[in-house]
Write an enzyme that holds these catalytic residues in place. Structure first.
Site, PDB file in Angstrom:
ATOM      1  N   PHE A   1       1.078   5.182   0.878  1.00 11.95           N
ATOM      2  CA  PHE A   1       0.494   6.206   1.727  1.00 11.95           C
ATOM      3  C   PHE A   1       1.079   7.568   1.361  1.00 11.95           C
ATOM      4  O   PHE A   1       2.246   7.658   0.954  1.00 11.95           O
ATOM      5  CB  PHE A   1       0.821   5.946   3.208  1.00 11.95           C
TER       6      PHE A   1
ATOM      7  N   THR B   1       0.844  -1.197   0.000  1.00  7.48           N
ATOM      8  CA  THR B   1       0.000   0.000   0.000  1.00  7.48           C
ATOM      9  C   THR B   1       0.877   1.243   0.000  1.00  7.48           C
ATOM     10  O   THR B   1       1.890   1.305   0.700  1.00  7.48           O
ATOM     11  CB  THR B   1      -0.930   0.019   1.227  1.00  7.48           C
TER      12      THR B   1
END
Length: 276
Positions: free
Chosen positions: A173, A171
């Site tokens: 960010f 992921t």
């Protein structure tokens, strides 16, 4: 001490990336992405950590809804390799568990272990919240899929490690701040994120983006959104490699301005080494 806000409960992946990237800051949990934006805007937090892309699930948070008019800016990016653990209360085992609780995305990313163990998946608000709920229930038939930090926080036992289906699950960010901190030019790779609007006319986008091609600019993200629910205008969120003061990108943005309206630079920040 600096404070950094994130969405989710303690032990969530967003909490983990806060601890890894800003170990000296106080991590502040928030119920929603809107609450993260509000915390940074009103000064309750110095920074906000928002997940925006996942290598399996795609777009995570629709920051285009919040960022352009929020007064906040992207000042950094961080990538987190997502690791999910199957956990339950002490005394539970793979033989006792019957249900597994987690966020809908996490359940979807761990289908193999759920199928192998014949578990019934139950959706929770987020992964760390699922771990808390299992701990509070104190039921050996219930398990949670959550990051390893959640097991430490809620006193759960890890029954199986790394239960995600794909080992490239990552992921991205971005870090938000009220201050527009411009990454220095010529001090390593830089990412520039911006939004712009084009009129709904034939070849409008082609003309708008032509300058990036002719100036050799690598565009790593381009996403479209309707503006205000209208079909006659489209907003785009784009990311490119480079600094706005680099000659090539400067020319490309000037050409973009000729064919579009409402260009707004949301951030100019160092590229995370993970990109390499």
């Amino acid at each position: 001490m600096a404070r950094i806000a994130y969405q989710g409960e303690p032990g969530a992946n967003s909490h983990m990336v806060c601890k890894q990237s800003y170990p000296d800051a106080e991590a502040v949990p928030c119920a929603s992405f809107e609450d993260v934006f509000a915390a940074v805007t009103n000064g309750q937090a110095d920074l906000g950590m928002i997940p925006i892309d996942n290598s399996i699930a795609g777009r995570v948070a629709d920051i285009h809804h919040f960022l352009p008019d929020s007064g906040l800016h992207i000042v950094a990016e961080h990538f987190l390799r997502i690791q999910f653990m199957l956990m339950a209360v002490p005394g539970a085992s793979l033989d006792t568990i019957r249900t597994v609780h987690s966020h809908v995305h996490a359940l979807g990313q761990c289908r193999k272990v759920i199928r192998e163990l014949g578990l019934t998946p139950l959706i929770s608000g987020d992964t760390a919240g699922a771990a808390r709920e299992v701990a509070e229930a104190n039921d050996p038939t219930q398990a949670a899929i959550a990051p390893p930090l959640a097991a430490d926080i809620y006193g759960l036992r890890i029954l199986r490690e790394d239960v995600e289906d794909e080992d490239h699950n990552t992921t991205r960010f971005v870090v938000l701040s009220k201050d527009f901190v411009l990454a220095p030019q010529g001090n390593g790779p830089v990412v520039t994120t911006f939004v712009f609007n084009v009129r709904n006319l034939p070849a409008a986008l082609y003309k708008a983006l032509g300058g990036f091609a002719t100036n050799g600019i690598n565009m790593t993200k381009l996403e479209s959104y309707m503006v205000g629910g209208h079909f006659a205008a489209t907003q785009f969120l784009a990311e490119v490699d480079g600094h706005p003061d680099d000659p090539g990108l400067k020319r490309a943005l000037e050409e973009l301005a000729f064919f579009t309206t409402d260009i707004k630079v949301l951030g100019v920040y160092p590229a995370d080494p993970f990109r390499g």
